[in-house]
Every structure is written in structure tokens, then in C-alpha cells.
Scaffold this motif. Structure first.
Motif, PDB file in Angstrom:
ATOM      1  N   TYR A  90       0.774  -1.557  -0.006  1.00 40.65           N
ATOM      2  CA  TYR A  90      -0.158   0.179  -0.041  1.00 40.65           C
ATOM      3  C   TYR A  90       0.752   1.103   0.044  1.00 40.65           C
ATOM      4  O   TYR A  90       0.539   2.487   0.397  1.00 40.65           O
ATOM      5  CB  TYR A  90      -1.185  -0.051   0.816  1.00 40.65           C
ATOM      6  N   GLN A  92       2.574   4.631  -0.964  1.00 40.04           N
ATOM      7  CA  GLN A  92       1.799   5.781  -2.649  1.00 40.04           C
ATOM      8  C   GLN A  92       3.396   6.368  -2.247  1.00 40.04           C
ATOM      9  O   GLN A  92       3.934   6.918  -3.494  1.00 40.04           O
ATOM     10  CB  GLN A  92       0.841   6.174  -1.718  1.00 40.04           C
ATOM     11  N   CYS A 293     -10.098   5.527   5.093  1.00 45.10           N
ATOM     12  CA  CYS A 293      -8.838   4.836   3.775  1.00 45.10           C
ATOM     13  C   CYS A 293      -7.779   6.006   3.146  1.00 45.10           C
ATOM     14  O   CYS A 293      -7.689   7.801   3.564  1.00 45.10           O
ATOM     15  CB  CYS A 293      -9.837   5.097   2.579  1.00 45.10           C
ATOM     16  N   SER A 295      -6.638   4.909   0.865  1.00 48.67           N
ATOM     17  CA  SER A 295      -6.557   5.397  -0.794  1.00 48.67           C
ATOM     18  C   SER A 295      -7.430   4.259  -0.805  1.00 48.67           C
ATOM     19  O   SER A 295      -8.353   3.763   0.055  1.00 48.67           O
ATOM     20  CB  SER A 295      -5.427   4.531  -1.589  1.00 48.67           C
ATOM     21  N   SER A 296      -7.997   4.297  -2.420  1.00 49.85           N
ATOM     22  CA  SER A 296      -9.093   3.638  -2.787  1.00 49.85           C
ATOM     23  C   SER A 296      -9.296   1.973  -2.473  1.00 49.85           C
ATOM     24  O   SER A 296     -10.069   1.218  -1.908  1.00 49.85           O
ATOM     25  CB  SER A 296      -9.244   3.770  -4.385  1.00 49.85           C
ATOM     26  N   MET A 297      -8.100   1.809  -2.185  1.00 51.99           N
ATOM     27  CA  MET A 297      -7.484   0.161  -2.331  1.00 51.99           C
ATOM     28  C   MET A 297      -7.500  -0.612  -0.761  1.00 51.99           C
ATOM     29  O   MET A 297      -7.508  -1.374  -0.156  1.00 51.99           O
ATOM     30  CB  MET A 297      -6.102   0.088  -2.361  1.00 51.99           C
ATOM     31  N   ARG A 301     -14.465  -3.471  -1.121  1.00 51.37           N
ATOM     32  CA  ARG A 301     -15.109  -3.714  -3.018  1.00 51.37           C
ATOM     33  C   ARG A 301     -16.601  -3.387  -3.042  1.00 51.37           C
ATOM     34  O   ARG A 301     -17.181  -4.443  -1.749  1.00 51.37           O
ATOM     35  CB  ARG A 301     -14.214  -4.771  -3.139  1.00 51.37           C
ATOM     36  N   THR A 307     -14.263   2.151  -6.418  1.00 55.78           N
ATOM     37  CA  THR A 307     -14.704   2.573  -5.430  1.00 55.78           C
ATOM     38  C   THR A 307     -13.592   3.632  -5.359  1.00 55.78           C
ATOM     39  O   THR A 307     -12.434   3.671  -5.295  1.00 55.78           O
ATOM     40  CB  THR A 307     -14.329   1.797  -3.572  1.00 55.78           C
ATOM     41  N   LYS A 308     -13.790   4.668  -4.617  1.00 57.23           N
ATOM     42  CA  LYS A 308     -12.790   6.091  -4.681  1.00 57.23           C
ATOM     43  C   LYS A 308     -12.876   6.645  -2.899  1.00 57.23           C
ATOM     44  O   LYS A 308     -13.495   6.753  -1.826  1.00 57.23           O
ATOM     45  CB  LYS A 308     -13.234   7.498  -5.373  1.00 57.23           C
ATOM     46  N   CYS A 309     -11.174   7.204  -2.924  1.00 56.16           N
ATOM     47  CA  CYS A 309     -10.943   7.823  -1.407  1.00 56.16           C
ATOM     48  C   CYS A 309     -11.286   9.435  -1.571  1.00 56.16           C
ATOM     49  O   CYS A 309     -10.161   9.686  -2.226  1.00 56.16           O
ATOM     50  CB  CYS A 309      -9.383   6.965  -1.366  1.00 56.16           C
ATOM     51  N   CYS A 319     -14.877   6.788   1.909  1.00 58.00           N
ATOM     52  CA  CYS A 319     -14.917   5.945   0.899  1.00 58.00           C
ATOM     53  C   CYS A 319     -16.376   5.954   0.490  1.00 58.00           C
ATOM     54  O   CYS A 319     -17.281   5.435   0.454  1.00 58.00           O
ATOM     55  CB  CYS A 319     -14.979   3.578   0.651  1.00 58.00           C
ATOM     56  N   SER A 397      -7.307   3.345 -10.697  1.00 55.84           N
ATOM     57  CA  SER A 397      -6.398   2.029  -9.373  1.00 55.84           C
ATOM     58  C   SER A 397      -6.079   1.003  -9.667  1.00 55.84           C
ATOM     59  O   SER A 397      -5.481   0.036  -9.246  1.00 55.84           O
ATOM     60  CB  SER A 397      -7.847   1.637  -8.537  1.00 55.84           C
TER      61      SER A 397
END
Length: 609
Positions: A90, A92, A293, A295-297, A301, A307-309, A319, A397
Motif C-alpha cells: 500500500y 504511495q 482510507c 487510498s481507494s485500495m 469492494r 470505489t474512491k477514497c 469511501c 485503481s
């Protein structure tokens, strides 16, 4: 007089009872050692299709539960606690990673660990950053710094000493004060013993081979927990008289080792893997400090939604879910593939992309042949999105796992998984196993292979070693950790398999159980192998030839880890945990063949009856 006699008899009986109690063995008590490692500041449960476990809030809740069950519990993390780097899925950028680490360390403070190992990963953001967290129980027995060389936890009836060894990679980060572990470990163990420690735990950031060498030379360590990255599964083994195991990546599971102690001696042990599943729930105090969050990860789901953070990494992060258009995907597969898991990957993709339009084509069809030739695809299955996927809401993503081709985006093989090797001559009834002499390989694996080979005598099980020729030094070989002792073991295995092929599996079962430097001769004798003949082979041209032959497949297919298997020289798969014989047969022969094996077994049972 009679009363006096009664008093004497009564006193004698009581004295006898007291004497009996003093001589009776002490009742066994239990100590629980709860451990994590390789967390890389993982705050959230993984968004995995299988076992979406982990997360610090769940971990905190489980720690509370374990504490409430017994006061005799020790909590440790074996290094690699901080974010950033290749092992951090994760990661970034510097700002996001350091912010995530700050939240993670605050969570560790609330959770209440007894010891945290300082590995080289702990210096991801420099010495000044780490020194801000003097309130946390960081330890290193071979580094100079603000941290303690060890921790002693007094449980009342027994003291538990905890040591920690920092890996040499810390020097590459420009950090001074590192000392060779072998120069200090015996001294630290003696200090703990002098302080009354009845159990000694070593948290290690070293390689498994380095751990083995140390526990062979330094006695008195009861438990070794290795938190180094990528060293396989958590299997309880013994190394130099110590219990030895590694940790789960991203701390998705807790290890709980229960030691039964009687009269200061460990008389029994049990290792449990505790899943941090959604059934556990989360601790409110820890959950309140973790943004929703980074990030979107990190977001759960929702099928058919993107999905967007929003406001990532901030306390007000959230989210959101967006309804996208339908995505197309082309999958190229062999007509027959026993190890391909296309449906599993499609299911995983659909959990994030929603319903897809999937088109499957076989590798021998003209369109597939054209794509394979133009793109240079070497292995299948291949998963291709059309080029206009870059305009999809999903693209941001997914772009990190895609390679751009001529008119399409290909999911990188390391992310999709590959099973079938193209342009390679098929050799039926062969099974190649590739492995190294490391903690990722266990004696149980070779035990299973021995049973498999005895049951299926028509299949040629071939031994291959995880090393490659050194292009710069003729006659030399390279392995991942550049460990000369492991290379020496592999040279012996190559000679054994060349000279005594029928005895190889017996030797490997023994050697991986007894892996100390002085126990090779024991396993050679137990496997009815002439030790002098093997010793002569290792240093001869014959040994060089054996090593070259046993590493050729590793070099050709660029295999980087093991245990890895190649079926019929055309299909490849790896294992983490040792499969059962039935599971292994299902993969090697395919479901149809496995059913035939069952039917044949049932027929034989019927005839016997």
C-alpha cells in the motif's frame, strides 16, 4: 497420655502431608506468546477475495480478548512495522507513507505491545523520526540507540526475556551503531539468565540461515520469531534447540504460541494461527484514530461500483461508490490447463469491476496467436483490457498492475498469476520440484512427495535447485541471499541426487528436520548414502556438472522462489503451505484424473470386501 499420643499421631500425619506437598512436582502453568510481524503499517483488513483479514482495530480487539483470558501473556512484533518499500503493498509516496506510519505507531501504543523489534525497515524515515517514539518498547540487542537491548516481563511465577537482532541492511540506510549479532548475542543471553529469565524469546530481522547459525552456537534461547520479509509460511520447527517460526505478511493473522512450563522447563507447546476476520469486530479506541482510507485500495469492494477514497489519510476521509459502465476483458488460455485458475481471478476482478463482458479465446486460435506474437507473451493465461479502459473510472485503481501493449492493457503476470509456459516442449509424466535450502521449504513437503512418488511410479519426480550460474565467475552459482552455507547444502543435494537418486527424498526429509551444520553426516548415514563419495563429488568436475544440471530449469524459467513445481515441462505453480496428497494430486493430474484415482481406489476396496 492417650490425648498426648493422639496429638503426636496427628502431628505426624500433618507433617507427612506437608512433606508430600513439598516433594510433589509443581503444577504446569502456561505462557502465551502472541506475535505479529511484517505489518508495514497495515491499518486495514486486506481487500482479498479469500480471507479478507487483518487491520489494527481487529488486532486490538483480539489482544484485549487474549489478555482477559490469562494474565500470563506476552505481546511482540518482530520488525518491519513501518510503511514504505517494495514489500509494502500500500506504499504511495513519502508523505502518505509517513502519515500512515504515524497512525500505525499510535495504534501500537494503544494496543500495548511488550516489545517491538527495530529492523532496518524501522529506519524508513530516518533516525530522527524513529526517535520520536521513545514511549514505545522498541528493542535491539546489537544496535546503539534510544531503544533497550532487551525487555524482561515478570509474570510473577516466571520471567520472560525478549531480545531483538537488527539486520545489517540498516547500515545501507546510513545508520551507525550496528554490531555483528554473533559478537553480542551470547552476552545478552547471559545477562537475561543472570536477571532470572526462565524463558528467552529472540525477535530476529536476520535471514533464517543466520538465525540457525546463531542458535547452534548460542544456547539458552527458547523461541525465535523471524520477522524478515518473504520467508514463507509460519511452520513451527526447531533450530539449534529453539522453537523457530516466521510471521504472517501484513499481520493478517496473529501467532499464538502456548508454552506449558513445569519446574522451569517447557514440557509442551502449541502454535495457533488466529485469523483477524470480520467476525472479530474492531476496537473502538483504535478504530477512532484510523482514517477510513488512505487510498481507494483501503475501501471495501462493492460489486458493480467503483470505489474512491475522498480526503485520503485525513480524519474526515471517506469511501464513496460510483456506478461505472461495463468493462470488457479478453482472456487467452490453453485448451487444456490443469493449474490455470481463470475463474478465481475473474471472480476477484468482478468484486472490484462489477459485471464484466468476458471473451475467452484459445492460444491456438489465429487471433490469440497474433496477440501472443505481437506482444511477446511467454506464459498463459493472459488477461487483456481494451485500450479505452484508460478512460474508465476503474483505470486509476488498476494502472499499477497493467502493461500497455498495442491496442490493449495486459494484466502483469505477477499480478494475474501464470500457469502455462508457451513454446516449451511438453514431456509427459514428469514433475519438477524447485526449492532452496531455506525456511520456505519443510520436511513435510518431501514427505508428501515421497508418498506421491511411491503411489505414482509412472511419474518422474525430478529435483531442481533454487540457484543460477554466476555469469561473472565461471563455475560459481548465485542464490537470493548470497549465503555460502546454503550453496554448500545445494551442492551436496545435487551430488546426492546424481549418485543416489532413489535415496534423495529420504535424505531431504531428514536434512530439513535436522538442519544444523553438524547433522549432514547423520542424515547421509540414515539415508544409506556414502558420505565420502558425496564429499568427493562436491569438489569435483562431476559435482560442478551435477549443480549445473540441477539449476538449469531455475535459470531457463527465471524461477525466483520455491517450492515451485513444473508439470510435464509446461505448467507451473508454487505452494506456500504444504498441500495434502489429495490436494497435490488434484493439481498435478487435474480434476478428471483425480476422480479416476478415487474410482480406482473404490473398486479396489470393493474387491477386497
Amino acid at each position: 497420655m492417650k490425648d498426648h499420643a493422639k496429638k503426636i499421631i496427628l502431628f505426624s500425619l500433618l507433617a507427612g502431608i506437608c512433606f508430600f506437598n513439598l516433594e510433589a512436582p509443581a503444577l504446569a502453568k502456561e505462557v502465551k506468546i502472541v506475535f505479529t510481524g511484517q505489518s508495514y503499517a497495515m491499518l486495514y483488513p486486506c481487500q482479498c477475495p479469500h480471507e479478507p483479514d487483518g487491520g489494527v482495530a481487529r488486532r486490538a480487539a483480539m489482544f484485549k480478548k487474549l489478555r482477559s483470558g490469562t494474565p500470563d501473556v506476552v505481546f511482540v512484533e518482530a520488525g518491519s512495522s513501518l510503511a514504505s518499500g517494495q514489500q509494502d503493498q500500500y506504499s504511495q509516496n513519502y508523505e502518505a507513507d509517513i502519515r500512515r506510519t504515524e497512525v500505525y505507531l499510535k495504534a501500537l501504543s494503544l494496543i500495548g505491545y511488550d516489545a517491538l523489534l527495530v529492523s532496518s525497515q524501522e529506519y524508513s524515515f530516518g533516525n530522527e523520526f524513529l526517535s520520536r517514539y521513545k514511549n514505545l518498547p522498541f528493542i535491539s540487542s546489537n544496535m546503539d540507540g534510544f531503544y533497550r537491548p532487551y525487555v524482561i516481563k515478570d509474570l510473577g511465577w516466571i520471567k520472560v526475556g525478549i531480545l531483538g537482532l537488527t539486520d545489517e541492511l540498516v547500515t545501507a540506510r546510513g545508520i551507525s551503531g550496528w554490531q555483528v549479532p554473533s559478537a553480542l548475542l551470547a552476552q545478552r543471553v547471559a545477562e537475561l539468565k543472570k536477571s532470572g529469565a526462565g524463558i528467552i524469546i529472540l525477535l530476529s530481522g536476520l535471514t533464517p540461515q543466520e538465525d540457525r547459525d546463531l542458535t547452534e552456537s548460542v544456547k539458552g534461547i527458547d523461541v525465535v520469531i523471524n520477522g524478515s520479509p518473504s520467508y514463507g509460511t509460519v511452520n513451527l520447527v526447531e533450530a539449534g534447540g529453539a522453537l523457530y517460526f516466521t510471521t504472517w505478511w501484513q499481520a493478517r493473522k496473529l501467532g499464538v504460541l502456548t508454552l506449558e512450563v513445569s519446574d522451569g522447563v517447557v514440557t509442551n507447546k502449541k502454535l495457533e494461527a488466529v485469523r483477524l476476520s470480520r467476525d472479530i469486530g474492531g476496537d473502538e479506541a483504535v478504530g477512532s484514530i484510523v482514517p477510513q482510507c488512505f487510498s481507494s485500495m483501503d475501501c471495501e469492494r462493492m460489486p458493480a461500483f467503483v470505489t474512491k477514497c475522498v480526503n485520503p489519510g485525513q480524519q474526515e476521509a471517506s469511501c464513496v461508490f460510483i456506478k461505472p459502465g461495463r468493462v470488457s476483458l479478453t482472456v487467452i488460455t490453453p485448451r487444456v490447463c490443469r493449474t490455470c485458475r481463470v475463474d478465481d481471478l475473474l471472480k476477484s476482478l468482478e468484486s472490484g469491476l462489477g459485471e464484466m463482458f468476458v471473451r475467452r479465446i484459445f492460444e491456438d486460435e489465429p487471433e490469440a496467436r497474433s496477440i501472443i506474437k505481437e506482444s511477446g507473451i511467454k506464459m498463459l493465461p493472459a488477461y487483456l483490457f481494451p485500450i479505452d479502459f484508460e478512460r474508465s473510472e476503474f483505470f486509476p485503481s488498476f494502472k499499477h498492475i497493467l502493461d500497455k501493449g498495442a491496442g490493449f492493457y495486459l494484466i502483469k503476470p505477477e499480478n494475474s498469476g501464470v500457469s502455462y509456459i508457451l513454446d516449451r516442449e511438453r514431456t509427459p509424466k514428469t514433475l519438477d520440484v524447485v526449492f532452496g535450502f531455506d525456511a520456505a521449504t519443510s520436511p513435510e513437503l518431501f514427505g508428501m512427495l515421497k508418498v506421491f512418488s511411491e503411489k505414482h511410479k509412472d511419474v518422474d519426480v525430478r529435483i531442481n535447485l533454487l540457484a543460477v550460474p554466476d555469469k561473472d565467475n565461471a563455475g560459481q552459482f548465485l542464490i537470493r541471499e548470497a549465503d555460502e552455507s546454503e550453496l554448500e547444502e545445494l551442492r551436496h543435494i545435487a551430488c546426492i541426487d546424481s549418485l543416489y537418486p532413489k535415496n534423495t527424498l529420504d535424505y531431504l526429509i531428514c536434512r530439513f528436520k535436522q538442519n544444523g551444520p553438524g547433522l549432514r553426516e547423520t542424515c547421509l548415514a540414515a539415508s544409506k548414502i556414502n558420505a565420502a563419495k558425496i564429499k568427493s563429488c562436491v569438489v569435483s568436475p562431476q559435482g560442478q556438472k551435477s549443480m549445473t544440471g540441477h539449476t538449469r530449469l531455475t535459470e531457463e524459467l527465471r524461477i525466483a522462489s520455491g517450492p515451485t513445481f513444473v508439470i510435464d515441462n509446461s505448467e507451473i505453480f508454487s505452494v506456500i503451505n504444504v498441500p495434502s496428497l489429495e490436494e497435490f494430486e488434484r493439481v498435478v493430474f487435474g480434476q478428471d484424473k483425480k476422480e479416476k484415482i478415487k474410482e480406482r481406489g473404490n473398486d479396489e476396496d470393493t474387491k477386497t470386501k
